[in-house]
Design a protein around this motif. Structure first.
Motif, PDB file in Angstrom:
ATOM      1  N   GLN B 229       8.539  17.812  12.901  1.00 15.66           N
ATOM      2  CA  GLN B 229       7.274  16.795  12.652  1.00 15.66           C
ATOM      3  C   GLN B 229       6.259  17.753  13.239  1.00 15.66           C
ATOM      4  O   GLN B 229       6.343  18.390  14.050  1.00 15.66           O
ATOM      5  CB  GLN B 229       7.496  15.642  13.482  1.00 15.66           C
ATOM      6  CG  GLN B 229       6.281  14.640  13.688  1.00 15.66           C
ATOM      7  CD  GLN B 229       6.558  13.139  14.070  1.00 15.66           C
ATOM      8  OE1 GLN B 229       7.844  12.943  14.542  1.00 15.66           O
ATOM      9  NE2 GLN B 229       5.725  12.620  14.524  1.00 15.66           N
ATOM     10  N   GLY B 230       4.805  17.547  12.747  1.00 16.50           N
ATOM     11  CA  GLY B 230       3.819  18.151  13.349  1.00 16.50           C
ATOM     12  C   GLY B 230       2.862  18.167  11.997  1.00 16.50           C
ATOM     13  O   GLY B 230       2.653  17.618  11.134  1.00 16.50           O
ATOM     14  N   THR B 231       1.582  18.948  12.479  1.00 15.44           N
ATOM     15  CA  THR B 231       0.429  18.809  11.469  1.00 15.44           C
ATOM     16  C   THR B 231       1.308  19.950  10.649  1.00 15.44           C
ATOM     17  O   THR B 231       2.019  20.862  10.620  1.00 15.44           O
ATOM     18  CB  THR B 231      -0.746  19.446  12.113  1.00 15.44           C
ATOM     19  OG1 THR B 231      -0.384  20.950  12.358  1.00 15.44           O
ATOM     20  CG2 THR B 231      -1.342  18.594  13.335  1.00 15.44           C
ATOM     21  N   PRO B 232       0.723  19.930   9.285  1.00 10.52           N
ATOM     22  CA  PRO B 232       0.993  20.878   8.187  1.00 10.52           C
ATOM     23  C   PRO B 232       1.041  22.180   8.653  1.00 10.52           C
ATOM     24  O   PRO B 232       2.002  23.247   8.408  1.00 10.52           O
ATOM     25  CB  PRO B 232       0.236  20.768   6.951  1.00 10.52           C
ATOM     26  CG  PRO B 232      -0.354  19.269   6.970  1.00 10.52           C
ATOM     27  CD  PRO B 232      -0.379  19.089   8.529  1.00 10.52           C
ATOM     28  N   ASP B 233      -0.091  22.749   9.400  1.00  4.45           N
ATOM     29  CA  ASP B 233       0.033  24.205   9.898  1.00  4.45           C
ATOM     30  C   ASP B 233       1.017  24.311  10.987  1.00  4.45           C
ATOM     31  O   ASP B 233       1.524  25.517  10.932  1.00  4.45           O
ATOM     32  CB  ASP B 233      -1.354  24.332  10.589  1.00  4.45           C
ATOM     33  CG  ASP B 233      -2.617  24.603   9.259  1.00  4.45           C
ATOM     34  OD1 ASP B 233      -2.156  24.817   8.113  1.00  4.45           O
ATOM     35  OD2 ASP B 233      -3.652  24.364   9.812  1.00  4.45           O
ATOM     36  N   GLU B 234       1.137  23.408  11.992  1.00  4.00           N
ATOM     37  CA  GLU B 234       2.300  23.708  12.678  1.00  4.00           C
ATOM     38  C   GLU B 234       3.472  23.770  12.117  1.00  4.00           C
ATOM     39  O   GLU B 234       4.321  24.658  12.633  1.00  4.00           O
ATOM     40  CB  GLU B 234       2.033  22.402  13.752  1.00  4.00           C
ATOM     41  CG  GLU B 234       1.145  22.345  14.867  1.00  4.00           C
ATOM     42  CD  GLU B 234       1.035  20.953  15.601  1.00  4.00           C
ATOM     43  OE1 GLU B 234      -0.020  20.972  16.296  1.00  4.00           O
ATOM     44  OE2 GLU B 234       1.730  20.208  15.163  1.00  4.00           O
ATOM     45  N   LEU B 235       3.831  22.911  11.354  1.00  2.00           N
ATOM     46  CA  LEU B 235       5.350  23.088  10.510  1.00  2.00           C
ATOM     47  C   LEU B 235       5.336  24.452   9.707  1.00  2.00           C
ATOM     48  O   LEU B 235       6.225  25.076  10.160  1.00  2.00           O
ATOM     49  CB  LEU B 235       5.442  22.132   9.664  1.00  2.00           C
ATOM     50  CG  LEU B 235       5.676  20.660  10.167  1.00  2.00           C
ATOM     51  CD1 LEU B 235       5.277  19.378   9.120  1.00  2.00           C
ATOM     52  CD2 LEU B 235       6.793  20.396  10.802  1.00  2.00           C
ATOM     53  N   LYS B 236       4.199  25.016   9.123  1.00  2.00           N
ATOM     54  CA  LYS B 236       4.488  26.205   8.426  1.00  2.00           C
ATOM     55  C   LYS B 236       4.337  27.314   9.398  1.00  2.00           C
ATOM     56  O   LYS B 236       5.139  28.253   9.032  1.00  2.00           O
ATOM     57  CB  LYS B 236       3.277  26.212   7.450  1.00  2.00           C
ATOM     58  CG  LYS B 236       3.395  25.438   6.251  1.00  2.00           C
ATOM     59  CD  LYS B 236       2.322  25.585   5.388  1.00  2.00           C
ATOM     60  CE  LYS B 236       1.057  24.564   5.622  1.00  2.00           C
ATOM     61  NZ  LYS B 236       0.120  24.626   4.633  1.00  2.00           N
ATOM     62  N   ALA B 237       3.709  27.185  10.619  1.00  2.00           N
ATOM     63  CA  ALA B 237       3.987  28.373  11.568  1.00  2.00           C
ATOM     64  C   ALA B 237       5.247  28.381  12.088  1.00  2.00           C
ATOM     65  O   ALA B 237       5.636  29.616  12.549  1.00  2.00           O
ATOM     66  CB  ALA B 237       2.916  27.724  12.869  1.00  2.00           C
ATOM     67  N   ARG B 238       6.024  27.243  12.198  1.00  2.00           N
ATOM     68  CA  ARG B 238       7.402  27.588  12.436  1.00  2.00           C
ATOM     69  C   ARG B 238       8.192  28.562  11.660  1.00  2.00           C
ATOM     70  O   ARG B 238       9.282  29.101  11.907  1.00  2.00           O
ATOM     71  CB  ARG B 238       8.301  26.226  12.412  1.00  2.00           C
ATOM     72  CG  ARG B 238       7.884  25.099  13.353  1.00  2.00           C
ATOM     73  CD  ARG B 238       8.590  24.160  13.242  1.00  2.00           C
ATOM     74  NE  ARG B 238       8.119  22.875  14.040  1.00  2.00           N
ATOM     75  CZ  ARG B 238       8.667  21.871  14.268  1.00  2.00           C
ATOM     76  NH1 ARG B 238      10.092  21.702  13.953  1.00  2.00           N
ATOM     77  NH2 ARG B 238       8.397  20.557  15.154  1.00  2.00           N
ATOM     78  N   VAL B 239       7.856  28.487  10.282  1.00  2.00           N
ATOM     79  CA  VAL B 239       8.332  29.542   9.309  1.00  2.00           C
ATOM     80  C   VAL B 239       7.625  30.941   9.159  1.00  2.00           C
ATOM     81  O   VAL B 239       7.469  31.083   7.936  1.00  2.00           O
ATOM     82  CB  VAL B 239       9.094  28.949   8.236  1.00  2.00           C
ATOM     83  CG1 VAL B 239      10.214  28.058   8.521  1.00  2.00           C
ATOM     84  CG2 VAL B 239       7.820  28.039   7.534  1.00  2.00           C
ATOM     85  N   GLY B 240       6.810  31.248  10.189  1.00  2.00           N
ATOM     86  CA  GLY B 240       5.733  32.235   9.921  1.00  2.00           C
ATOM     87  C   GLY B 240       6.296  33.491   9.116  1.00  2.00           C
ATOM     88  O   GLY B 240       5.679  34.283   8.407  1.00  2.00           O
ATOM     89  N   GLY B 241       7.734  33.829   9.343  1.00  2.00           N
ATOM     90  CA  GLY B 241       8.203  35.053   8.739  1.00  2.00           C
ATOM     91  C   GLY B 241       8.237  34.850   7.360  1.00  2.00           C
ATOM     92  O   GLY B 241       8.580  35.799   6.536  1.00  2.00           O
ATOM     93  N   ASN B 242       7.989  33.719   6.744  1.00  2.00           N
ATOM     94  CA  ASN B 242       8.128  33.435   5.207  1.00  2.00           C
ATOM     95  C   ASN B 242       6.957  33.831   4.676  1.00  2.00           C
ATOM     96  O   ASN B 242       6.692  33.854   3.438  1.00  2.00           O
ATOM     97  CB  ASN B 242       8.346  32.025   5.047  1.00  2.00           C
ATOM     98  CG  ASN B 242       9.838  31.907   5.094  1.00  2.00           C
ATOM     99  OD1 ASN B 242      10.454  32.736   5.720  1.00  2.00           O
ATOM    100  ND2 ASN B 242      10.369  30.583   4.626  1.00  2.00           N
TER     101      ASN B 242
END
Lengths: 273, 333
Positions: B229-242
């Motif tokens: 759960q989070g903002t779209p940016d926060e969620l995507k930051a979790r998979v920054g390696g991608n």
């Protein structure tokens, strides 16, 4: 500008009338419906009239054949309208895929069922007129001595039909095969309710079943007040019996509607939404 | 209006369906929603994102009073969805997925008038709101046509108008663009985007692009649980390696690539470098990294030093699909 809301009693009445209007708009969308309903009772009247005549009878329960059958057909029209109108209300919403939208609103479910009932009564008015004319042409003889007794009997017949509709609205949806159940129960009522056959010729053991049907007493009241010149006293007696039976059916109907909501929301097994 | 923190508050919602039971036989159980908690802040669009069967629709059915939770509680506009269901229904406008839910033989206008009556609106309010809603969803020209002749997109817009008819402060939209052609979906998304901040919106979707575009906060649901759960940016930051930088060259670089790879691998932001041939016979360099600017600068500098002719540069940011893959351990579809 914000939205203004009606007070509760006005809301209830408005939602009944809105559903009535919507029901009439819906059914009148099909041309066949405009032909089917007035014609059906006409053929039914003709069939029974010819059958009785062929058997050599010229009267039934002290009334002319046409008069007896005319009141019976009125009762059966109201009965059919109850089954396929208010009785089928929730099932119809499910078939049309609108039950979810309906149940999302705060409207009383009973108001929607009543709206269907009122709509179907109105829809059947041409049938009453058509059968009335045919009955008069074929020799129906009326003897009205207490007009208010007739009004009372008609009201009782409408209430009895609406009570049946309420009862069936819950039963039909819970069986999940409403149209089949409706077809099964439609015919026995013509017999048990004394609509087409005099109650006096039924076997005694069937009488309790007849008495439990609110329409039975209302039809008796209407026949006696329109065909046999009965006064207010005897009409009130039959109307009271009809109202007692109607009340019981209303209660069963309300329990059925509550049960529908419960099964839909708690068990989630009615596929209503 | 008192809303006790959020327009919608779901707390440990659980819904179990019992199926196949008979008189003397106990049926099985299906857990549609296991344990779901979230809050929809006022004036925002909150997304429930998940694949089909994740539990999104069951969750919104509980929130919209159509189902009673097996466990847990929920409030809409500060009112309990079980005990105060009638009040909740007045506060709520719901668009259910699919093209059912409208009276096909009635016109668009007659549908709105009928639902206005079912919500208890006065005649004047119904008349005014019907006009406003038809204009809002751009159906004025077809207002008196029967709904059965409408396209899927028009029906969905009418659904939205119906949901807004009684001017509810809170809206629940269940897969509103499902089955729409791309142009109709874009038009409907625009209309949904305009609903905030006047309304608070809970949107369920399995369209990640839609969730990314519309929602200020997203809960990703899988198997009846919120897995992220989070903002779209926060969620995507979790998979920054991608994050990926993909560079193509006109001709194969062959022996010149080793130095480029070594230079990129020396950066802390770079996780991996992959080289292969592209469709037209040139070299393709794919750099997996956590921060794209430095990796891009370095890769371009190293390639120019080899006299390579660069034909294409592509920076690929992580998507919500990557997020779902990361948290659920499986593909979205």
């Amino acid at each position: 500008m914000s939205v203004a809301y009606r007070t509760e009693p006005v809301y209830l009445l408005a939602s009944i009338l809105a559903t009535t209007r919507r029901y009439l708009q819906d059914v009148s969308a099909y041309v066949i419906q405009l032909v089917r309903w007035p014609l059906g009772p006409l053929f039914m009247f003709a069939t029974w009239r010819i059958t009785y005549s062929a058997s050599g009878r010229t009267s039934a329960d002290g009334a002319t054949l046409s008069g007896f059958l005319l009141v019976g057909i009125f009762g059966s029209i109201l009965w059919s309208s109850s089954i396929w109108g208010s009785g089928y209300a929730i099932q119809n919403e499910r078939d049309d895929g609108t039950s979810g939208s309906l149940f999302l609103t705060p409207v009383s479910r009973a108001a929607v069922v009543a709206g269907y009932g009122l709509g179907s009564f109105i829809w059947f008015l041409p049938s009453f007129a058509a059968v009335g004319v045919l009955g008069w042409i074929t020799g129906a003889h009326f003897a009205v001595h207490a007009p208010w007794a007739v009004v009372l009997a008609v009201l009782a017949l409408c209430i009895a039909s609406l009570a049946a509709g309420f009862t069936f609205s819950g039963i039909f949806i819970l069986t999940r095969r409403g149209n089949l159940v409706a077809n099964v129960i439609q015919s026995p009522i013509y017999l048990l309710g004394g609509l087409m056959v005099p109650l006096s010729v039924l076997p005694g053991w069937l009488r309790p079943f007849s008495d439990a049907i609110p329409v039975t007493h209302a039809v008796v009241a209407l026949r006696e007040s329109t065909l046999l010149g009965a006064g207010m006293g005897s009409t009130v007696h039959d109307v009271a019996l009809s109202l007692i039976a109607s009340a019981a059916w209303f209660v069963i109907g309300l329990i059925g509607l509550w049960r529908v909501e419960d099964v839909a929301k708690r068990v989630g097994q009615l596929d209503l939404y | 209006m008192e809303t006790r923190g959020g327009a919608i508050i779901a707390s440990h919602l659980r819904r179990v369906y019992r199926k196949g039971g008979r008189l003397f036989r106990k049926g099985g159980e299906t857990v549609a929603v296991d344990d779901i908690s979230f809050q929809v802040p006022q004036g925002t669009i909150f997304g429930l994102l998940g694949p089909n069967g994740a539990g999104k629709t069951t969750t919104i059915k509980m929130l919209s009073t159509l189902l009673i939770p097996t466990a847990g509680t929920a409030t809409v506009g500060g009112h309990d969805v079980v005990r105060e269901d009638r009040i909740v229904r007045r506060q709520l406008g719901v668009v259910l997925g699919g093209d059912r839910g409208l009276y096909a033989k009635l016109s668009a206008r007659a549908n709105l008038v009928y639902f206005g009556n079912l919500y208890g609106m006065t005649s004047e309010s119904i008349r005014r709101r019907t006009g406003e809603m038809l204009e809002l969803v751009n159906l004025q020209d077809r207002a008196d046509d029967r709904v059965e002749g409408f396209s899927r997109g028009m029906k969905q817009r009418l659904h939205l108008a119906k949901a807004l008819m009684h001017d509810p402060p809170i809206l629940i939209l269940d897969e509103p663009t499902i089955g729409l052609d791309p142009a109709a979906a874009v038009e409907l998304r625009r209309a949904i985007g305009r609903l905030v901040p006047e309304h608070s919106v809970l949107l369920t979707t399995h369209d990640m692009h839609e969730a990314d575009q519309l929602c200020s906060e997203i809960a990703i649901v899988d198997q009846g649980l919120i897995v992220a759960q989070g903002t779209p940016d926060e969620l995507k930051a979790r998979v920054g390696g991608n994050r990926r930088v993909v560079i193509s060259t006109q001709a194969p670089l062959n022996g010149r690539l080793a130095g480029v790879e070594a230079g990129l691998n020396a950066l802390v932001d770079v996780q991996r470098v992959i080289t292969d041939l592209d469709d037209v016979g040139g070299s393709r360099l794919t750099v997996l990294c956590t921060e794209t600017p430095r990796a891009l600068d370095t890769a371009l500098a190293l390639l120019r030093a080899t006299d390579a002719v660069i034909t294409q540069v592509q920076v690929v940011e992580p998507t919500l699909e990557d997020v779902f893959l990361s948290v659920a351990g499986k593909s979205f579809e």
